[in-house]
Scaffold this active site. Structure first.
Site, PDB file in Angstrom:
ATOM      1  N   GLY A  92      14.705  40.642  62.078  1.00  0.00           N
ATOM      2  CA  GLY A  92      14.605  40.258  60.674  1.00  0.00           C
ATOM      3  C   GLY A  92      15.158  38.878  60.387  1.00  0.00           C
ATOM      4  CG  ASP A 106      16.996  44.612  65.889  1.00  0.00           C
ATOM      5  OD1 ASP A 106      16.562  43.503  65.516  1.00  0.00           O
ATOM      6  OD2 ASP A 106      17.863  45.252  65.279  1.00  0.00           O
TER       7      ASP A 106
END
Length: 1005
Positions: A602, A341
């Site tokens: 994201g 991430d």
């Protein structure tokens, strides 16, 4: 609040009515806590000291009997027990007693080592066990769940495991899975209202939360009212026996199988001994069979493996990587790809709102970069749109703040659960945040604009939160419904990814007016501005709102779809999260080690690509234009929608998988892992949310975030990072490689010694005495001493060897690889040379210096015994023969001892010469070698110990033979290593290749 005395405060009181019947204010008084500021750290420590940890009795105990059973039932113990029985059967009580003592001592040492290692692992697992966020001293912190005390203010959200029984006082869409307590399959929706019935069933106490249940939706806060065995799960635990199930790692299982294979080999070799001696099973033959059986087994191997693993786990814990499963230590050395991430792992997670844009109004820049401090101003950029030209910028004040900008600020403050506040006490001047970093940045932005949440919820606005629809990873948005009490109007505020927010909008705010959203006209301008912000590495959020006149009843019946529909688009806010300073160097180290790094985030594609390029995941010359022109082998930056749209066959046809996947969903992560596995890659995956648990389990090494990760993610992981830092992952991989490299080193040391012993004893079968019985070049106790006292301590020293400077220049090792061809050939070569030199010294003492007489019964007696079938036996000559046998045996034993101890230094590197190694940098190895030399010398000269126990005598001139053998052995070793360095492929094959490929456009034709 202050401190309290045990006499005046009962931590687990029995109230006149159950907690679910008490108002929150009464529960707060009862537990002596403050629902806003929580307990002070001092109070928490005092309560923990008085009433113990929040854990179940017996929880985490290591089974003593299980560890003891593993020490008794193994190949080593079986060989020793058989050897002991044979010794007693043939009335060799001294030898049998010593073997029994060795077996018991080895079991005790192995038990203490493994038990200590298991306790260490258990304590580290507790460090990685669920944590709970609590408010203490006006700050939101994460503490181990076992440290929760009554009165703690617990804060939880989706994916968290509830740490203690508590009384709720704030909930938003909170649902909790209580199946383990109630058996109810559906999550329970929670409320804060008082329940009047005292005997309400557990499942109907909806204003309570219970330890070990899981939050499936929403968020909330509660006061801890019961901990440990006082909780509902603790009451159940009282009727259950708790034990720890210790699993063996694949490496440990392989080594156990290997040990039993050696046990089988020992039996075969013993049969050969009996066969060569024509099945004359007397005490001498039995002793020879015992010797060769013991020589096969590396007695110290299991203990050294256990200690090496335990030391590695402790080292990784010091470096912020907490190992939950030992399998991860072995797997780390095989990792070929890391999927990480971005936020908080590669970046600092110190979000700062720096830019804003409003349609028809232009761009804004936000000054002030002091963390969560609201000090700073907002400027409307000049007509040129160049925010860096400050002379043209107009400072925004409450007097000139436009309508659209006001609504943008309101949306930022109210569609937001974070709180920023100034510290108390010593940190009086320091601002800190409670909540998500992105929301904290928006809250600071609202403070700088003069419209923070405390202002908006007070007069004259008096906004009141009515309904919250938490951020959804699939929808990529969050919304709230607020009521403005001054007008009785309802407002829906929405924030999230631009695509998601825009899809919910039908109108656009232009100044004080609203206009229908003309997508064809508006979207090019919007996405142009978005790209400008994203290309600067910013995370861009879009905000929207709408005003409705409805009744309270109608609003409460709304679904999320209805609340989020027909929105008015407000604008964009750009939030910058600077990369961690160490991320770029860590990624460079990965590429230099043959490990590919992928960013799965994201964020918007341009934001993700800008950060990925800055820290080196993307080539320095990468740009969207060059990628569109096909300058690279594959599309290196993709959105989740693009990647998910590809079939598995299409993904497999890609020459290279994307380096960056933006707008990533949990399902995309799983698909990425599957794609890598189909390419025979070994994957480490990071995750923090409850939705990441499938990908964490599917990855070969699942890595959860310890600070920001959910408890469900931690439980699904193999490793927990206590600092949420990507560099820690790279350090863990380096540590995993070091551990595996050291295991290979001490296995080479131990097994080359065993191979030499086998060679010596097998060839020794050719030395036949006057009765036709083979003479033993080494006694069983000499071999036990070599394996247990001489070899094991240096092997432990090799187990803690520092990583070589080139450890991250090697390619990832093949999964499960332990015995490489190089290791096998090294073991055979060193075994042959060591065994050959020992035999040569044995022969020299008997045949070159001695008279060549092998005597009679010299295996078991230092003076020999004349047998009835040999009437010509001369006792005086026999004593001379046995004397030289015992001296030759001592010479062989000393040769083995000195060479094995020096050989430990050879094993530090498979190819480097011994003179390049520093003698003092591994003190454990140095002292184990020095101690081994001192320990062996008394066995030659102490009367009784030498002849009756070790079956040897003191030596004199033979020391020259021993020193000569050591020198010759080292010459053979260095010549062998020289040819390996000259003719074998260099080990450091990846040096520079990762950087060349990563940073050169020529590598992407």
């Amino acid at each position: 609040m202050g401190f309290f005395k045990k006499k005046s405060f009962s931590m687990h009181p029995d109230p006149p009515t159950p907690y679910h019947t008490l108002p929150v204010s009464q529960v707060s008084i009862h537990t002596k806590t403050d629902i806003d500021d929580g307990l002070t750290p001092q109070e928490a420590v005092q309560r923990l000291g008085l009433y113990g940890f929040n854990e179940l009795s017996g929880q985490g105990n290591v089974s003593v009997f299980a560890v003891l059973y593993r020490q008794i039932v193994n190949a080593l113990t079986l060989v020793l027990v058989i050897a002991m029985i044979i010794s007693f059967v043939f009335k060799d009580y001294v030898e049998g007693g010593v073997i029994a003592l060795v077996a018991v001592t080895n079991t005790i040492i192995g038990f203490s080592q493994e038990y200590s290692a298991e306790r260490t692992m258990e304590s580290l697992r507790r460090m990685a066990s669920p944590t709970t966020r609590v408010i203490r001293g006006d700050s939101l912190i994460s503490v181990p769940t076992r440290d929760i005390v009554v009165g703690d203010i617990m804060v939880f959200e989706e994916g968290d495991v509830i740490g203690a029984d508590g009384r709720l006082f704030e909930v938003f869409n909170l649902e909790v899975d209580e199946a383990l307590l109630t058996g109810e399959s559906l999550p329970v929706a929670k409320s804060v209202d008082v329940i009047q019935e005292h005997d309400k069933p557990l499942g109907d106490r909806i204003n309570m939360i219970f330890s070990s249940t899981i939050v499936t939706k929403g968020r909330g806060k509660g006061i801890a009212v019961n901990t440990g065995m006082k909780t509902e799960i603790g009451k159940i635990a009282k009727t259950l026996a708790s034990s720890s199930v210790v699993t063996r790692t694949p490496l440990q299982k392989k080594l156990e199988i290997f040990a039993y294979a050696l046990f089988g080999l020992a039996i075969i070799l013993a049969i050969i001994v009996f066969g060569v001696n024509k099945w004359k099973v007397n005490d001498e033959v039995a002793i020879y069979a015992i010797s060769i059986g013991i020589s096969v087994i590396p007695e110290g191997l299991v203990a050294v493996i256990t200690l090496t693993m335990a030391f590695g786990v402790r080292q990784m814990a010091k470096n912020y990587a907490i190992v939950r499963k030992l399998n991860a230590l072995e797997a780390l050395g095989s990792v070929t790809n890391i999927c990480s991430d971005k936020t908080g792992t590669l970046t600092q997670s110190k979000m700062i709102a720096t830019d804003a844009w409003i349609p028809g109004d232009g761009s804004y820049r936000i000054s002030g970069r002091n963390g969560f401090s609201p000090e700073g101003d907002i400027y409307r950029c000049g007509t040129s749109g160049a925010s860096e030209i400050e002379v043209e910028d107009e400072k925004v004040t409450p007097d000139n703040m436009g309508y659209a900008f006001t609504r943008l600020v309101q949306a930022s403050a109210l569609c937001n659960m974070a709180v920023i506040k100034k510290g108390k006490g010593e940190s009086n001047d320091e601002w800190h945040a409670i909540g998500d970093p992105t929301e904290s940045a928006l809250q600071v932005f609202a403070h700088k604009a003069g419209l923070p949440k405390p202002v908006l919820t007070a007069e004259p606005f008096k906004f009141e939160l009515v309904q919250e629809y938490a951020f959804d990873t699939e929808l990529k948005r969050m919304s709230v419904v607020c009521k403005e009490k001054s007008t009785d109007a309802y407002y829906v505020f929405l924030k999230g990814a631009t695509e998601s927010v825009l899809n919910q909008c039908t109108r656009i705010q232009l100044g004080e007016n609203e206009a229908n959203l003309d997508r064809e006209k508006f979207e090019p301008e919007l996405y142009s501005e978005l790209e400008k912000l994203a290309n600067k590495g910013m995370r861009v959020l879009s905000l929207a709102y709408r005003r409705v006149i409805k009744t309270d009843v109608e609003i409460l019946k709304w679904t999320r779809e209805k609340a989020d529909a027909d929105m008015i688009f407000l604008g964009l806010v750009g939030i910058y999260d600077p990369p961690r300073p160490e991320s770029k160097a860590a990624i460079q180290k990965c590429f230099g080690a043959g490990i590919e790094v992928h960013m799965l985030t994201g964020d918007h594609p341009a934001t993700a690509a800008a950060i990925a390029k800055e820290i080196g995941i993307l080539p320095l010359l990468w740009s969207p234009e060059l990628e569109h022109e096909g300058k690279f082998n594959s599309q290196l930056v993709m959105t989740a929608a693009q990647f998910d749209a590809l079939s598995d066959e299409e993904v497999d046809k890609l020459r290279e998988l994307p380096k960056v996947i933006a707008r990533c969903s949990p399902d995309t992560k799983v698909k990425m892992i599957d794609a890598l596995h189909r390419r025979n890659k070994y994957v480490a995956m990071t995750g923090d949310g409850v939705n990441d648990s499938p990908s964490l389990k599917k990855a070969d090494v699942g890595i959860a975030m310890g600070l920001g990760g959910s408890d469900v993610a931690k439980q699904a992981s193999d490793i927990v990072l206590s600092d949420d830092n990507f560099a820690t992952i790279v350090n863990a991989i380096s540590e995993g490689r070091r551990i595996f490299s050291n295991i290979q080193k001490f296995i080479l040391h131990l097994l080359s010694g065993n191979a030499a012993e086998i060679i010596t004893l097998i060839i020794g079968l050719s030395f036949i005495d006057q009765d036709g019985i083979s003479i033993n070049p080494m006694s069983p106790l000499q071999i036990l001493f070599l394996n247990m006292v001489t070899s094991s301590p240096p092997a432990m020293g090799l187990g803690v060897e520092r990583a070589s400077k080139d450890i991250m220049k090697y390619p990832p090792r093949s999964k499960g690889e332990l015995f490489s061809w190089e290791i096998i050939f090294d073991m055979i070569y060193y075994g042959i040379v060591l065994g050959g030199l020992s035999l040569v010294n044995f022969v020299i003492v008997i045949y070159a210096v001695g008279n060549g007489d092998l005597g009679q019964n010299c295996n078991s007696s230092p003076t020999g015994v004349c047998t009835p079938n040999n009437p010509t036996c001369n006792p005086a000559a026999l004593e001379i023969a046995c004397d030289q046998i015992y001296r030759a045996r001592a010479t062989t034993f000393a040769t083995f001892t000195f060479i094995l101890l020096i050989h430990a230094y050879n094993c530090r590197s498979l190819r480097d010469p011994i003179w390049t190694m520093k003698l003092y940098d591994n003190k454990i190895l140095l002292w184990s070698v020095f101690g081994g030399l001192l320990t062996a010398i008394p066995t030659f000269y102490i009367p009784g110990l030498n002849s009756k126990v070790f079956k040897q005598l003191g030596i004199g001139y033979e020391w020259g033979l021993i020193i000569g053998a050591v020198i010759i052995f080292e010459i053979f070793v260095e010549v062998y290593k020289f040819f390996k360095r000259k003719y074998l492929k260099p080990l450091e094959i990846l040096e520079g290749e990762g950087f060349k490929r990563q940073y050169s456009l020529n590598e992407y034709p």
